[in-house]
Design a protein around this motif. Structure first.
Motif, mmCIF file in Angstrom:
data_model
loop_
_atom_site.group_PDB
_atom_site.id
_atom_site.type_symbol
_atom_site.label_atom_id
_atom_site.label_comp_id
_atom_site.label_asym_id
_atom_site.label_seq_id
_atom_site.Cartn_x
_atom_site.Cartn_y
_atom_site.Cartn_z
ATOM 1 N N ALA A 3 0.837 -1.208 0.000
ATOM 2 C CA ALA A 3 0.000 0.000 0.000
ATOM 3 C C ALA A 3 0.869 1.255 0.000
ATOM 4 O O ALA A 3 0.559 2.230 -0.697
ATOM 5 C CB ALA A 3 -0.942 0.000 1.203
ATOM 6 N N LEU A 4 1.942 1.241 0.762
ATOM 7 C CA LEU A 4 2.884 2.363 0.777
ATOM 8 C C LEU A 4 3.462 2.576 -0.616
ATOM 9 O O LEU A 4 3.470 3.692 -1.140
ATOM 10 C CB LEU A 4 4.009 2.102 1.782
ATOM 11 N N ALA A 5 3.939 1.507 -1.230
ATOM 12 C CA ALA A 5 4.551 1.601 -2.557
ATOM 13 C C ALA A 5 3.555 2.110 -3.597
ATOM 14 O O ALA A 5 3.886 2.962 -4.424
ATOM 15 C CB ALA A 5 5.104 0.246 -2.974
ATOM 16 N N GLU A 6 2.342 1.607 -3.539
ATOM 17 C CA GLU A 6 1.330 1.971 -4.536
ATOM 18 C C GLU A 6 0.729 3.353 -4.308
ATOM 19 O O GLU A 6 0.130 3.919 -5.208
ATOM 20 C CB GLU A 6 0.228 0.908 -4.565
ATOM 21 N N SER A 7 0.903 3.900 -3.114
ATOM 22 C CA SER A 7 0.323 5.212 -2.800
ATOM 23 C C SER A 7 1.033 6.355 -3.521
ATOM 24 O O SER A 7 0.477 7.433 -3.676
ATOM 25 C CB SER A 7 0.386 5.471 -1.298
ATOM 26 N N GLY A 8 2.259 6.139 -3.910
ATOM 27 C CA GLY A 8 3.024 7.181 -4.593
ATOM 28 C C GLY A 8 3.823 8.077 -3.671
ATOM 29 O O GLY A 8 4.601 8.902 -4.145
ATOM 30 N N THR B 281 10.219 -1.914 -5.003
ATOM 31 C CA THR B 281 11.201 -1.683 -6.066
ATOM 32 C C THR B 281 10.552 -1.327 -7.398
ATOM 33 O O THR B 281 11.182 -0.710 -8.244
ATOM 34 C CB THR B 281 12.128 -2.908 -6.255
ATOM 35 N N GLU B 282 9.291 -1.708 -7.579
ATOM 36 C CA GLU B 282 8.586 -1.382 -8.812
ATOM 37 C C GLU B 282 7.816 -0.069 -8.720
ATOM 38 O O GLU B 282 7.209 0.364 -9.687
ATOM 39 C CB GLU B 282 7.624 -2.518 -9.176
ATOM 40 N N ALA C 13 14.553 -11.753 -1.602
ATOM 41 C CA ALA C 13 14.155 -10.347 -1.433
ATOM 42 C C ALA C 13 15.329 -9.410 -1.699
ATOM 43 O O ALA C 13 15.161 -8.355 -2.318
ATOM 44 C CB ALA C 13 13.610 -10.122 -0.023
ATOM 45 N N VAL C 14 16.504 -9.790 -1.255
ATOM 46 C CA VAL C 14 17.684 -8.945 -1.449
ATOM 47 C C VAL C 14 18.076 -8.901 -2.924
ATOM 48 O O VAL C 14 18.499 -7.853 -3.424
ATOM 49 C CB VAL C 14 18.848 -9.418 -0.548
ATOM 50 N N LYS C 15 17.900 -9.990 -3.631
ATOM 51 C CA LYS C 15 18.182 -9.986 -5.072
ATOM 52 C C LYS C 15 17.233 -9.042 -5.810
ATOM 53 O O LYS C 15 17.629 -8.355 -6.753
ATOM 54 C CB LYS C 15 18.074 -11.402 -5.642
ATOM 55 N N ILE C 16 15.986 -8.989 -5.381
ATOM 56 C CA ILE C 16 15.022 -8.051 -5.972
ATOM 57 C C ILE C 16 15.494 -6.620 -5.732
ATOM 58 O O ILE C 16 15.477 -5.786 -6.632
ATOM 59 C CB ILE C 16 13.612 -8.282 -5.382
ATOM 60 N N LEU C 17 15.927 -6.355 -4.523
ATOM 61 C CA LEU C 17 16.444 -5.025 -4.162
ATOM 62 C C LEU C 17 17.670 -4.677 -5.010
ATOM 63 O O LEU C 17 17.765 -3.581 -5.563
ATOM 64 C CB LEU C 17 16.804 -5.015 -2.677
ATOM 65 N N ALA C 18 18.595 -5.610 -5.124
ATOM 66 C CA ALA C 18 19.836 -5.370 -5.867
ATOM 67 C C ALA C 18 19.582 -5.137 -7.358
ATOM 68 O O ALA C 18 20.329 -4.411 -8.005
ATOM 69 C CB ALA C 18 20.793 -6.550 -5.672
ATOM 70 N N ALA C 19 18.527 -5.733 -7.886
ATOM 71 C CA ALA C 19 18.227 -5.607 -9.312
ATOM 72 C C ALA C 19 17.470 -4.335 -9.651
ATOM 73 O O ALA C 19 17.302 -4.002 -10.825
ATOM 74 C CB ALA C 19 17.416 -6.819 -9.767
ATOM 75 N N CYS C 20 17.037 -3.592 -8.651
ATOM 76 C CA CYS C 20 16.244 -2.379 -8.886
ATOM 77 C C CYS C 20 17.133 -1.231 -9.336
ATOM 78 O O CYS C 20 18.008 -0.777 -8.604
ATOM 79 C CB CYS C 20 15.490 -1.987 -7.611
ATOM 80 N N GLY C 21 16.906 -0.754 -10.533
ATOM 81 C CA GLY C 21 17.688 0.367 -11.055
ATOM 82 C C GLY C 21 17.318 1.700 -10.430
ATOM 83 O O GLY C 21 18.026 2.684 -10.603
#
Length: 181
Positions: free
Chosen positions: A62-67, A91-92, A113-121
């Motif tokens: 919800a935090l991420a989607e709130s903008g 990350t998205e 989860a950390v791999k997702i974080l590391a892959a976020c540009g």
């Protein structure tokens, strides 16, 4: 209670009134963030601390989607348990380039989860990343070490994160993390 907080903040209808919101230990649960993070008063925040609240995957999503993550410089999500889906949503979310400090300590975030974080540009501006007391392990540490997106990091806290020999070597030899203090 979170309901009173939302009621109080909803009285302020102008966006950008707050630059810093610190709400640790406020029992903000997974159902509360959607209402809280959509309030005009929290638009334009630069510093958000919701640590030690049981947000869970739904709350962090919800935090991420709130903008409101757009424009944040400091985000403390320690002990919020976002899980892999929450990390993916974060990350998205986009608009994270201005984020300078991210605290994800004590969240049971493992290598996936950390791999997702590391892959976020989107984390190119990140200077401080706290992953203390997460089971990051060597696999997660190797992903962090190989991340170009994290090349601006000055501090990376991996205390009690299960970093072994392979992870330590990857950090030491990383061409992307040579600015660590």
């Amino acid at each position: 209670p979170p309901e009173l907080l939302v009621d109080s903040l909803s009285a302020c209808t102008e966006p950008g009134v707050l630059s810093r919101l610190s709400l640790p230990y406020n029992r903000i649960a997974r159902d509360d963030p959607e209402a809280l993070f959509r309030l005009p008063a929290v638009r334009g925040l630069q510093h958000l601390d919701v640590s030690d609240n049981p947000l869970g995957t739904d709350g962090v999503t919800a935090l991420a989607e709130s903008g409101i993550v757009r424009g944040l410089r400091i985000l403390n999500l320690s002990k919020t348990n976002p899980g892999v889906p929450g990390m993916k949503a974060l990350t998205e979310a986009g608009g994270l380039a201005g984020l300078r400090m991210l605290d994800l300590s004590d969240n049971r975030l493992g290598p996936v989860a950390v791999k997702i974080l590391a892959a976020c540009g989107g984390f190119r501006g990140l200077r401080v990343l706290n992953l203390t007391s997460n089971p990051v392990g060597d696999a997660g540490t190797v992903a962090l070490a190989g991340s170009r997106a994290l090349s601006g990091l000055l501090e990376l806290d991996l205390r009690d994160a299960g970093v072994g020999h392979d992870g330590a070597i990857a950090l030491a030899e990383s061409p992307h993390l040579n600015s660590l203090l």
